[in-house]
Write a protein that holds these residues in place. Sequence first.
Motif, PDB file in Angstrom:
ATOM      1  N   TRP A 176     -16.252  26.824  81.949  1.00 13.19           N
ATOM      2  CA  TRP A 176     -17.794  26.593  81.330  1.00 13.19           C
ATOM      3  C   TRP A 176     -18.797  26.398  82.604  1.00 13.19           C
ATOM      4  CZ3 TRP A 176     -19.465  21.855  82.983  1.00 13.19           C
ATOM      5  CH2 TRP A 176     -18.359  20.996  83.580  1.00 13.19           C
ATOM      6  N   GLN A 177     -18.245  25.975  83.867  1.00 19.08           N
ATOM      7  CA  GLN A 177     -19.255  25.515  84.802  1.00 19.08           C
ATOM      8  C   GLN A 177     -19.958  26.881  85.186  1.00 19.08           C
ATOM      9  OE1 GLN A 177     -16.855  23.936  87.991  1.00 19.08           O
ATOM     10  NE2 GLN A 177     -17.131  21.877  86.914  1.00 19.08           N
ATOM     11  N   GLY A 178     -21.369  27.019  85.292  1.00 19.51           N
ATOM     12  CA  GLY A 178     -22.103  28.164  85.571  1.00 19.51           C
ATOM     13  C   GLY A 178     -22.499  29.028  84.574  1.00 19.51           C
ATOM     14  N   VAL A 179     -22.135  28.940  83.527  1.00 26.83           N
ATOM     15  CA  VAL A 179     -22.318  29.634  82.344  1.00 26.83           C
ATOM     16  C   VAL A 179     -23.210  29.114  81.409  1.00 26.83           C
ATOM     17  CG1 VAL A 179     -21.138  31.146  80.409  1.00 26.83           C
ATOM     18  CG2 VAL A 179     -19.898  30.903  82.631  1.00 26.83           C
ATOM     19  N   ASP A 180     -24.181  29.880  80.929  1.00 22.52           N
ATOM     20  CA  ASP A 180     -24.883  29.493  79.928  1.00 22.52           C
ATOM     21  C   ASP A 180     -23.972  28.987  78.618  1.00 22.52           C
ATOM     22  OD1 ASP A 180     -27.721  29.127  79.101  1.00 22.52           O
ATOM     23  OD2 ASP A 180     -27.311  30.578  77.472  1.00 22.52           O
TER      24      ASP A 180
END
Length: 235
Positions: A176-180
């Motif tokens: 989930w990190q760095g993803v809208d």
Amino acid sequence: MDVVFVHGALVRDGSWWWQSTADLLQRRTGIRSHAVALPSCGEIDGAPPADGLAADAAALRHVLDQLDQAVVVGHSYGGTVIAQAGHHPSVAHLLFVSSYLPDVGQPQGGIMSDEPDPVAVAEVRPGMLGVTGYDAGSFGARFLQDADPATQQAAWSRVTEQAVGAFATPTTAAGWQGVDSTYLVCTEDRSTTLGLQRHHAARATRSVDLPTGHHPFITRPDLVADAIEQFVTTT
């Protein structure tokens, strides 16, 4: 653009859980959707349940490998599967529904350990967990209080065992990190506390409150479809 759905823990027949939302999206937009079959729940070609989180994450990545671009929707444990799957080039957006955005090293069981009234889960046979102390009525009252009795019964008939490894394995990635991303907070949820939801929602790019129980894609598919459509139309 496609939509990929990842269901929660201890249930089978993923397509059934998402069908109301998938059908609405199809009617409105023609968007194709895919419900990931989770090996830890024994959903792969009748094979016995595979041991856990790694197998479920691999199943999600296999679906994504076939797609050019996708919105991935995770419910409850499905968010942990998304995290473990890591980054994938086809993922355009993530939508979490009363779900989890775990840090690396967090097992599903650890995420739930501080809940004041955790769902009763126990080892029902070696290597397999199941919900305990529920029947159709009590399950419906906790997980689908905003659904009619027939829907509650249909959901209960799809509750299943799940491999212990799905709950005990620490994550090794945080996809989930760095993803809208958007988190749908279910304010009437009787399964996952509002506090735990808001803790994980704070890690998403944005959050939206829904006045629903734990399964809004069944009881208010219009609200979930609205959120998905917003991601698709802005891509």
